[in-house]
Write an enzyme that holds these catalytic residues in place. Structure first.
Site, PDB file in Angstrom:
ATOM      1  N   GLY A  73     -16.696   3.164   8.554  1.00  0.00           N
ATOM      2  CA  GLY A  73     -16.155   1.842   8.266  1.00  0.00           C
ATOM      3  C   GLY A  73     -16.010   1.004   9.523  1.00  0.00           C
ATOM      4  O   GLY A  73     -15.858  -0.213   9.453  1.00  0.00           O
ATOM      5  N   ARG A  74     -16.022   1.667  10.637  1.00  0.00           N
ATOM      6  CA  ARG A  74     -15.880   0.931  11.904  1.00  0.00           C
ATOM      7  C   ARG A  74     -16.595   1.640  13.043  1.00  0.00           C
ATOM      8  O   ARG A  74     -16.334   1.382  14.205  1.00  0.00           O
ATOM      9  CB  ARG A  74     -14.424   0.794  12.241  1.00  0.00           C
ATOM     10  CG  ARG A  74     -13.728   2.144  12.257  1.00  0.00           C
ATOM     11  CD  ARG A  74     -12.426   2.027  12.871  1.00  0.00           C
ATOM     12  NE  ARG A  74     -11.641   3.224  12.626  1.00  0.00           N
ATOM     13  CZ  ARG A  74     -10.503   3.436  13.197  1.00  0.00           C
ATOM     14  NH1 ARG A  74     -10.028   2.564  14.040  1.00  0.00           N
ATOM     15  NH2 ARG A  74      -9.845   4.525  12.930  1.00  0.00           N
TER      16      ARG A  74
ATOM     17  N   ASP B  63     -13.243  14.516   5.116  1.00  0.00           N
ATOM     18  CA  ASP B  63     -14.147  13.588   5.806  1.00  0.00           C
ATOM     19  C   ASP B  63     -13.934  13.639   7.317  1.00  0.00           C
ATOM     20  O   ASP B  63     -14.699  13.032   8.061  1.00  0.00           O
ATOM     21  CB  ASP B  63     -13.961  12.156   5.297  1.00  0.00           C
ATOM     22  CG  ASP B  63     -12.517  11.706   5.334  1.00  0.00           C
ATOM     23  OD1 ASP B  63     -11.698  12.298   4.611  1.00  0.00           O
ATOM     24  OD2 ASP B  63     -12.188  10.790   6.113  1.00  0.00           O
ATOM     25  N   ASN B  64     -12.893  14.319   7.762  1.00  0.00           N
ATOM     26  CA  ASN B  64     -12.664  14.455   9.206  1.00  0.00           C
ATOM     27  C   ASN B  64     -13.009  15.857   9.708  1.00  0.00           C
ATOM     28  O   ASN B  64     -12.670  16.216  10.837  1.00  0.00           O
ATOM     29  CB  ASN B  64     -11.206  14.134   9.539  1.00  0.00           C
ATOM     30  CG  ASN B  64     -10.879  12.668   9.313  1.00  0.00           C
ATOM     31  OD1 ASN B  64     -11.780  11.833   9.294  1.00  0.00           O
ATOM     32  ND2 ASN B  64      -9.616  12.356   9.133  1.00  0.00           N
TER      33      ASN B  64
ATOM     34  N   ASP C 108     -12.542  13.328  14.802  1.00  0.00           N
ATOM     35  CA  ASP C 108     -11.773  12.186  14.269  1.00  0.00           C
ATOM     36  C   ASP C 108     -10.293  12.286  14.609  1.00  0.00           C
ATOM     37  O   ASP C 108      -9.475  12.718  13.806  1.00  0.00           O
ATOM     38  CB  ASP C 108     -11.970  12.036  12.750  1.00  0.00           C
ATOM     39  CG  ASP C 108     -13.021  10.993  12.448  1.00  0.00           C
ATOM     40  OD1 ASP C 108     -13.781  10.615  13.370  1.00  0.00           O
ATOM     41  OD2 ASP C 108     -13.091  10.547  11.290  1.00  0.00           O
TER      42      ASP C 108
HETATM   43  P1  AMP Z   1      -9.756   7.873   9.228  1.00  0.00           P
HETATM   44  O1  AMP Z   1      -8.415   7.996   8.589  1.00  0.00           O
HETATM   45  O2  AMP Z   1      -9.744   7.206  10.568  1.00  0.00           O
HETATM   46  O3  AMP Z   1     -10.517   9.144   9.225  1.00  0.00           O
HETATM   47  O4  AMP Z   1     -10.565   6.835   8.336  1.00  0.00           O
HETATM   48  C1  AMP Z   1     -10.813   7.011   6.951  1.00  0.00           C
HETATM   49  C2  AMP Z   1     -11.852   6.009   6.498  1.00  0.00           C
HETATM   50  O5  AMP Z   1     -11.387   4.670   6.699  1.00  0.00           O
HETATM   51  C3  AMP Z   1     -13.176   6.097   7.226  1.00  0.00           C
HETATM   52  O6  AMP Z   1     -14.185   5.846   6.296  1.00  0.00           O
HETATM   53  C4  AMP Z   1     -13.084   5.012   8.259  1.00  0.00           C
HETATM   54  O7  AMP Z   1     -14.331   4.535   8.664  1.00  0.00           O
HETATM   55  C5  AMP Z   1     -12.281   3.941   7.525  1.00  0.00           C
HETATM   56  N1  AMP Z   1     -11.521   3.100   8.452  1.00  0.00           N
HETATM   57  C6  AMP Z   1     -10.452   3.426   9.208  1.00  0.00           C
HETATM   58  N2  AMP Z   1     -10.013   2.383   9.918  1.00  0.00           N
HETATM   59  C7  AMP Z   1     -10.838   1.339   9.630  1.00  0.00           C
HETATM   60  C8  AMP Z   1     -10.928  -0.016  10.056  1.00  0.00           C
HETATM   61  N3  AMP Z   1     -10.069  -0.546  10.932  1.00  0.00           N
HETATM   62  N4  AMP Z   1     -11.909  -0.763   9.529  1.00  0.00           N
HETATM   63  C9  AMP Z   1     -12.774  -0.272   8.645  1.00  0.00           C
HETATM   64  N5  AMP Z   1     -12.746   0.981   8.199  1.00  0.00           N
HETATM   65  C10 AMP Z   1     -11.793   1.800   8.689  1.00  0.00           C
HETATM   66 MG    MG Z   2     -12.191   9.784   9.700  1.00  0.00          MG
END
Ligand code: AMP
Ligand code: MG
Length: 487
Positions: free
Chosen positions: A92-93, A252-253, A262
């Protein structure tokens, strides 16, 4: 040594095509600047460390420039988050910029985190803030130095780009390196969206590129799953032995390579606390320190489910059954070494558990206790460390057992004991408050503390002159920092 424009790309994942990832260009940061770079990580790409200081370095990793051979892609995956299935996640980023191979023939994914919106951004802005980028950078390089399998971090690039979280912050990017960015969630995505052809393609890709030795086995996919189980057990044993709490063990992590991946609201334990929860949005403690062991197995069973098209349920169950005994063997082996023992006895598990219980009840600093235990002979060390404990009778009983156990372990000189123990018991770990100090300075434009901390943590077992302040218990304000999940 290579210059930046001499990297050689071979984008194997991108070639899998649009069912697996989407072409997206990085969105540049305003006024990109180098916050910190890891020379050790640069060496993995054969990069000359001097290039980190050049403007083009900040432009490349701040999203302004791209190599002609790079093929930036956002990967699609899904995963179980806090136990519930989310049908579509993805980068997502972050963007996989491409795969570089070095002179030793190793491939490294270049993954730029904080690179802007993608089709998988959902409600997010595609950005990462400076604080979370610094934390990921420091954690990756610190875990690696401790011998814990992890993704690596090449650099953090800071900027003037405003990013809104609980308050206004600045955007940053971290360049992550790993042999692969494929997660358990990649397999889950193709399984639950019922795309057997892509699922098979993904499995072939992982087997061929990352587990080629499993090809020789009668059942290659099963051999690969067993290997994933093994690597995970070993990784989590290391987390537990060194007091690392990941904080968001969603599938997913979880990397299919068994590396720590992650980084979010992670923490290293200061005082030993089996029930420690580092993620303050984890109200039920699903990812508490001691739960990492059963959750690791839960995650493997989620992956196993997604592999049922390739492997029989009985074989998967049998492989999953290996996870706990493997974990226990690795963990006990590490803890024996941390206690200075070179042989194995049946009661060692009880000796370890007894110590942890005493530490828990008295709030003893986990890292410093074990480091100091090796400073001197067992008898002298336990006498000096006794004052840290509230339950003195309990500690004395443990100390007697420990001394007797050390005596049975065999003769060696105090020098040998210290050397052996200090080689596995770090003096410096990434304490939350140390990261916080470095972040506060960086947020006001001073990157020297991040760089110093990174340097200290890159040799965690070696006492470094003038660095005493990094080997202390946290001050009161630094003991219970709440690390925001928004990053
Ligand atoms: P995470 O909790 O960081 O593993 O993120 C879970 C999901 O949310 C993943 O698909 C990330 O790419 C997405 N994500 C987290 N933060 C952001 C952000 N600021 N913008 C877009 N997608 C995000
Ligand atoms: Mg992640």
């Amino acid at each position: 040594m290579k210059a930046l424009d001499e990297l050689t790309f071979d984008n194997r994942f991108a070639r899998l095509g649009d069912a697996f990832s989407t072409h997206v260009l990085p969105e540049p940061l305003d006024e990109p600047r180098l916050v910190v770079a890891s020379k050790a990580a640069m060496a993995l790409l054969d990069l000359d460390p001097a290039v980190a200081e050049t403007p083009v370095f900040a432009e490349l990793f701040g999203g302004h420039k791209l190599w002609a051979e790079a093929e930036p892609r956002a990967m699609v995956y899904s995963g179980h988050q806090f136990g519930g299935y989310t049908p579509q996640l993805g980068d997502g980023r972050g963007l996989l910029l491409g795969e570089v191979y070095n002179e030793a023939g190793e491939h490294w994914d270049l993954h730029l985190k904080g690179a802007g919106m993608t089709p998988y951004s959902r409600m997010g802005d595609g950005r990462a803030v400076l604080r979370s980028s610094i934390r990921e950078f420091l954690a990756s390089e610190a875990l690696h130095a401790l011998g814990i399998p992890t993704s690596r971090a090449l650099c953090v690039i800071g900027s003037n780009t405003p990013v809104w979280r609980e308050k206004q912050e600045r955007g940053a990017m971290v360049l992550r390196l790993a042999h692969s960015h494929i997660r358990f969630g990649h397999f889950e995505y193709f399984y639950y969206t019922k795309k057997p052809e892509q699922q098979a393609e993904l499995a072939e890709h992982v087997l061929n590129l990352h587990y080629p030795e499993c090809r020789e086995q009668p059942e290659p996919y099963l051999a690969m799953f067993r290997e994933i189980v093994e690597r995970n057990a070993e990784m989590i044993a290391k987390w537990q032995a060194y007091g690392f709490c990941h904080g968001v063990m969603n599938t997913d992590n979880m990397s299919i390579l068994g590396i720590t991946f992650d980084f979010g609201p992670f923490a290293f334990l200061d005082d030993f606390d089996a029930h420690f929860i580092c993620n303050h949005s984890d109200h039920e403690g699903r990812y508490s320190f001691s739960n990492q062991v059963p959750i690791g197995q839960w995650n493997l069973s989620a992956l196993a489910q997604a592999l049922t098209p390739f492997i029989s349920v009985d074989a998967l169950k049998e492989a999953l059954g290996l996870s706990l005994p493997l974990y226990q063997a690795h963990y006990l082996d590490l803890m024996r070494r941390r206690l200075g023992l070179t042989t194995a006895e049946e009661d060692d598990q009880t000796l370890v558990e007894g110590l942890l219980k005493l530490m828990q009840n008295s709030g003893v600093d986990y890292t410093l206790f074990l480091r100091r235990l090796g400073d001197e002979s067992a008898a002298l060390a336990v006498t000096r460390l006794r004052d840290d404990f509230v339950d003195l009778a309990g500690f004395d009983a443990w100390a007697e057992q420990y001394k007797a156990r050390v005596a049975r372990d065999g003769d060696d000189t105090q020098e040998q004991r210290r050397e052996r123990m200090h080689a596995v018991n770090p003096l410096y770990i990434l304490r939350n408050y140390l990261a916080q100090n470095a972040i506060a300075a960086a947020e006001s434009g001073d990157y020297s503390e991040v760089r110093r901390l990174h340097k200290v943590l890159s040799k965690p077992f070696e006492e470094q002159a003038g660095m005493e302040q990094y080997a202390q218990r946290p001050p009161d304000w630094g003991k219970h920092l709440e690390i925001s999940c928004s990053s």
